[in-house]
Design a protein around this motif. Structure first.
Motif, PDB file in Angstrom:
ATOM      1  N   GLU A  20       2.256  10.674  -9.742  1.00 33.94           N
ATOM      2  CA  GLU A  20       1.861  10.508 -11.149  1.00 33.94           C
ATOM      3  C   GLU A  20       0.797  11.571 -11.486  1.00 33.94           C
ATOM      4  OE1 GLU A  20      -1.666   7.247 -11.469  1.00 33.94           O
ATOM      5  OE2 GLU A  20       0.344   6.434 -11.724  1.00 33.94           O
ATOM      6  N   GLY A  47      -0.788  18.091  -5.064  1.00 34.06           N
ATOM      7  CA  GLY A  47      -1.423  17.660  -3.825  1.00 34.06           C
ATOM      8  C   GLY A  47      -0.467  16.837  -2.990  1.00 34.06           C
ATOM      9  N   ALA A  48       0.269  15.997  -3.683  1.00 38.03           N
ATOM     10  CA  ALA A  48       1.163  15.085  -2.981  1.00 38.03           C
ATOM     11  C   ALA A  48       2.226  15.828  -2.185  1.00 38.03           C
ATOM     12  CB  ALA A  48       1.824  14.148  -3.988  1.00 38.03           C
ATOM     13  N   ILE A 103       2.053  11.643   5.018  1.00 35.72           N
ATOM     14  CA  ILE A 103       2.294  10.277   4.567  1.00 35.72           C
ATOM     15  C   ILE A 103       3.527   9.702   5.245  1.00 35.72           C
ATOM     16  CG2 ILE A 103       2.950   8.902   2.545  1.00 35.72           C
ATOM     17  CD1 ILE A 103       1.023  10.710   0.936  1.00 35.72           C
ATOM     18  N   VAL A 142      -1.485  17.492 -11.318  1.00 31.71           N
ATOM     19  CA  VAL A 142      -2.395  17.959 -10.270  1.00 31.71           C
ATOM     20  C   VAL A 142      -2.188  17.152  -8.992  1.00 31.71           C
ATOM     21  CG1 VAL A 142      -4.788  18.265  -9.588  1.00 31.71           C
ATOM     22  CG2 VAL A 142      -4.102  18.726 -11.937  1.00 31.71           C
ATOM     23  N   ALA A 143      -2.173  15.826  -9.181  1.00 33.43           N
ATOM     24  CA  ALA A 143      -1.999  14.971  -8.014  1.00 33.43           C
ATOM     25  C   ALA A 143      -0.657  15.260  -7.354  1.00 33.43           C
ATOM     26  CB  ALA A 143      -2.088  13.511  -8.418  1.00 33.43           C
ATOM     27  N   LYS A 196       1.292   6.501  -6.959  1.00 31.68           N
ATOM     28  CA  LYS A 196       0.080   7.210  -7.394  1.00 31.68           C
ATOM     29  C   LYS A 196       0.209   8.714  -7.148  1.00 31.68           C
ATOM     30  CE  LYS A 196      -2.917   3.946  -8.540  1.00 31.68           C
ATOM     31  NZ  LYS A 196      -3.594   3.842  -9.824  1.00 31.68           N
ATOM     32  N   LEU A 197       0.812   9.081  -6.037  1.00 26.90           N
ATOM     33  CA  LEU A 197       0.858  10.487  -5.678  1.00 26.90           C
ATOM     34  C   LEU A 197       1.916  11.267  -6.451  1.00 26.90           C
ATOM     35  CD1 LEU A 197       0.245  10.300  -1.842  1.00 26.90           C
ATOM     36  CD2 LEU A 197      -1.348  11.034  -3.598  1.00 26.90           C
ATOM     37  N   LEU A 214       2.088  18.579  -0.736  1.00 27.07           N
ATOM     38  CA  LEU A 214       1.551  19.098   0.512  1.00 27.07           C
ATOM     39  C   LEU A 214       1.220  17.985   1.505  1.00 27.07           C
ATOM     40  CD1 LEU A 214      -0.731  21.727  -1.202  1.00 27.07           C
ATOM     41  CD2 LEU A 214       1.200  22.266   0.276  1.00 27.07           C
ATOM     42  N   ALA A 215       0.852  16.853   0.970  1.00 29.04           N
ATOM     43  CA  ALA A 215       0.419  15.757   1.847  1.00 29.04           C
ATOM     44  C   ALA A 215       1.577  14.870   2.294  1.00 29.04           C
ATOM     45  CB  ALA A 215      -0.627  14.919   1.128  1.00 29.04           C
ATOM     46  N   ILE A 257       0.839  -1.207   0.000  1.00 32.51           N
ATOM     47  CA  ILE A 257       0.000   0.000   0.000  1.00 32.51           C
ATOM     48  C   ILE A 257       0.871   1.253   0.000  1.00 32.51           C
ATOM     49  CG2 ILE A 257      -1.731   1.313   1.287  1.00 32.51           C
ATOM     50  CD1 ILE A 257      -3.028  -1.242   2.085  1.00 32.51           C
ATOM     51  N   MET A 258       1.911   1.258   0.805  1.00 30.78           N
ATOM     52  CA  MET A 258       2.812   2.414   0.843  1.00 30.78           C
ATOM     53  C   MET A 258       3.416   2.662  -0.544  1.00 30.78           C
ATOM     54  SD  MET A 258       2.708   3.692   3.811  1.00 30.78           S
ATOM     55  CE  MET A 258       2.264   3.267   5.497  1.00 30.78           C
ATOM     56  N   LYS A 259       3.800   1.582  -1.179  1.00 28.27           N
ATOM     57  CA  LYS A 259       4.400   1.677  -2.510  1.00 28.27           C
ATOM     58  C   LYS A 259       3.404   2.296  -3.491  1.00 28.27           C
ATOM     59  CE  LYS A 259       6.781  -1.255  -5.797  1.00 28.27           C
ATOM     60  NZ  LYS A 259       7.096  -2.617  -6.231  1.00 28.27           N
ATOM     61  N   GLN A 260       2.163   1.840  -3.429  1.00 24.18           N
ATOM     62  CA  GLN A 260       1.138   2.372  -4.320  1.00 24.18           C
ATOM     63  C   GLN A 260       0.867   3.845  -4.045  1.00 24.18           C
ATOM     64  OE1 GLN A 260       1.497   0.372  -6.593  1.00 24.18           O
ATOM     65  NE2 GLN A 260      -0.653   0.162  -7.179  1.00 24.18           N
ATOM     66  N   PHE A 261       0.831   4.212  -2.787  1.00 24.74           N
ATOM     67  CA  PHE A 261       0.607   5.614  -2.443  1.00 24.74           C
ATOM     68  C   PHE A 261       1.703   6.482  -3.039  1.00 24.74           C
ATOM     69  CE2 PHE A 261      -2.621   4.605   0.717  1.00 24.74           C
ATOM     70  CZ  PHE A 261      -3.451   5.699   0.575  1.00 24.74           C
TER      71      PHE A 261
END
Lengths: 346, 346
Positions: free
Chosen positions: B258, B265-266, B273, B261-262, B255-256, B268-269, B248-252
């Motif tokens: 890629e 967001g990434a 994480i 726009v994302a 994904k974040l 900042l987040a 899950i960590m790897k996917q986050f």
């Protein structure tokens, strides 16, 4: 083809079951049969403005709950959705039975009413496990049908799982591995060491594509198409992974909505997070088949909603079309021709 | 107090081991003893500009790898870090031995050189499992020392785990639960049913605070302080959860990063994480003790870096100060006074 679904199985029955059945029936030609208290099922169909002609309702007045002793409930509640449903499959009035009801009752009903396929020692519950980096899911079995296991049960899980995955996905000779405490040969307790030998022999004779042991941490990365184990460790593995996935998702949600700056970031990243959640959520997997019975039975999660029901019905069509039950029967007969399981009655 | 650490144990030895030892030694009064090839350990100390007086080096020229048969390696490699280290604990030249080396060799060395505490049937590997919503971690044992188990081993895991958690955390009478396929009494195979009865008796007599079965998915939510099971399912559970967390960590991460726009967001987040990753990463847990031996042994992960080494050394001080070994010995003697384990030799 008639696909039978338990209208009273699960936490959101009958509302979500009927909703999912309506959605599926409007897309397929096959008949969907909903079993449950006629009046309330019809009420739900009415609420969903169903006017098609491929949903039938079969009346069953009783429900077996999770709080009952499965074997006893199956004996006593003759008019329950599970007992009547299993009987319909047995009599050829339905081709597959889908239920979100008590797993124990489904197993007990399956064993008592449908019976095991010739040569099968114990039916197994097979669940789809999500994976990343590789398309599709991995079939894990046994997930809890037999917590007291024997090498031969695990070996037969390999046969059944391999046939099921090939039939459903079209993936010829899927990779079968044995869940173990290490990847090297010779790992594990006697149960798994002996199962390894049987699987290895089956691999060498060409009946399955066995590639050895797999550790729990590698399953999610897609190193196998079918992972076999005993019902105790399969259950513990599956629930442990589920718990971890739930916990991390929960933390992501709460962390990303805490604090203004992070929140701004979170808003933008949310779409991506939703994608990941769906990736690790396997509601579209179509239920967990109970393999090894003389008939097709799909168990769906007790908390299934319309979406899960919808996917399970669509997957069931595939299940029946590919005659998975017949293929398992044939394969087992081939490898087990000299085995008699009459001494193995429950 | 002398804390002994295997300078050659793990993938990043000796660099990261020495680095972690230096960091810990600069903060504590106790002596840290590093065992390994004298010259290369001293080289590393030099690189880390160590000028303190509470690090000692003990020469050991051999290393036992993960590819060797543990029992044989322990017999043959007398000058290995593990064999020499265990002997130092036995002779009282060190109070605790920390190693990231072969688990099998540590177990074999522990059994052969230190031996089991009187009354203990089998030592167990105890690992800290992360949890959310409740402070601290949950101790899980056995994580793979005994893949072939007996009810009494699981019962003794409850005793040992309870004492360990109480000693380390100060949490009086921690909640002990049994990992099982369902939360209700009567679940599981014979092994776990019998272990349940023994744990229940111990609960009623007041030696532990046993609160019944726990399912795999509930452990991460902190429903227990100590979770006991056999080494096979413990290992499968632990690795399954680890795999899921990693995936899950790897996917986050992917994904974040890629899409533009994302990505915004990434950015900042990301802080959040990182916080979550640390929460589910238990490098600060201080290693997994092998409980039940006549001496304190802490196993750290083979991929441990300086941070893990640092925390393990600090946790080891606590381990020794609380005399966990002595407390386990006393507790087992109390409940097992009529049991003789002479028939249980390896």
């Amino acid at each position: 083809m008639k696909i039978l679904i338990d209208g009273m199985g699960g936490d959101f029955a009958p509302e979500e079951i009927v909703k999912g059945a309506v959605k599926a029936a409007s897309e397929i030609d096959e008949t969907v049969v909903i079993i449950g208290p006629e009046e309330s099922i019809n009420d739900e169909l009415h609420k969903n403005r169903w006017h098609g002609d491929n949903i039938e309702v079969v009346d069953a007045t009783e429900v077996i709950t999770n709080h009952e002793t499965p074997a006893m409930a199956v004996r006593k509640k003759k008019d329950s959705t599970i007992v009547k449903g299993m009987n319909m499959v047995k009599e050829g009035e339905a081709d597959v039975f889908i239920s979100g009801g008590s797993t124990g009752a489904l197993l007990a009903g399956g064993l008592v009413i449908l019976g095991r396929l010739k040569g099968i020692k114990r039916p197994a519950i097979a669940a789809w496990f999500p994976r990343i980096g590789v398309d599709g899911n991995t079939l894990l079995l046994d997930c809890g049908a037999n917590v007291e296991s024997k090498p031969e049960y695990i070996f037969q899980n390999g046969l059944m799982g391999s046939i099921f995955v090939e039939g459903i996905t079209g993936n010829r000779m899927p990779v079968v591995k044995l869940l173990n405490v290490g990847a090297e040969e010779g790992k594990g307790d006697d149960l798994h060491k002996e199962a390894f030998e049987m699987l290895k022999d089956a691999g060498q004779s060409g009946s399955i594509n066995f590639e050895g042991n797999i550790e729990g941490r590698d399953i999610v990365f897609g190193d196998a198409d079918v992972v076999v184990t005993d019902g105790f460790s399969g259950n513990v593995f599956l629930k442990g992974s589920e718990g971890m996935a739930l916990a991390i998702m929960k933390q992501f949600k709460s962390k990303l909505t805490e604090g203004v700056v992070a929140k701004a970031g979170a808003m933008l990243a949310y779409t991506k997070i939703k994608e990941i959640k769906e990736e690790f959520d396997y509601s579209d997997a179509g239920g967990a088949p109970i393999l090894g019975l003389k008939g097709a039975v799909l168990k769906i999660h007790g908390n299934s909603k319309a979406t899960e029901v919808y996917y399970a019905i669509k997957r069931a069509v595939n299940y029946v079309n590919n005659d998975i039950t017949g293929m398992i029967a044939k394969a087992v007969e081939k490898t087990q021709s000299d085995t008699d399981n009459s001494d193995e009655e429950e």
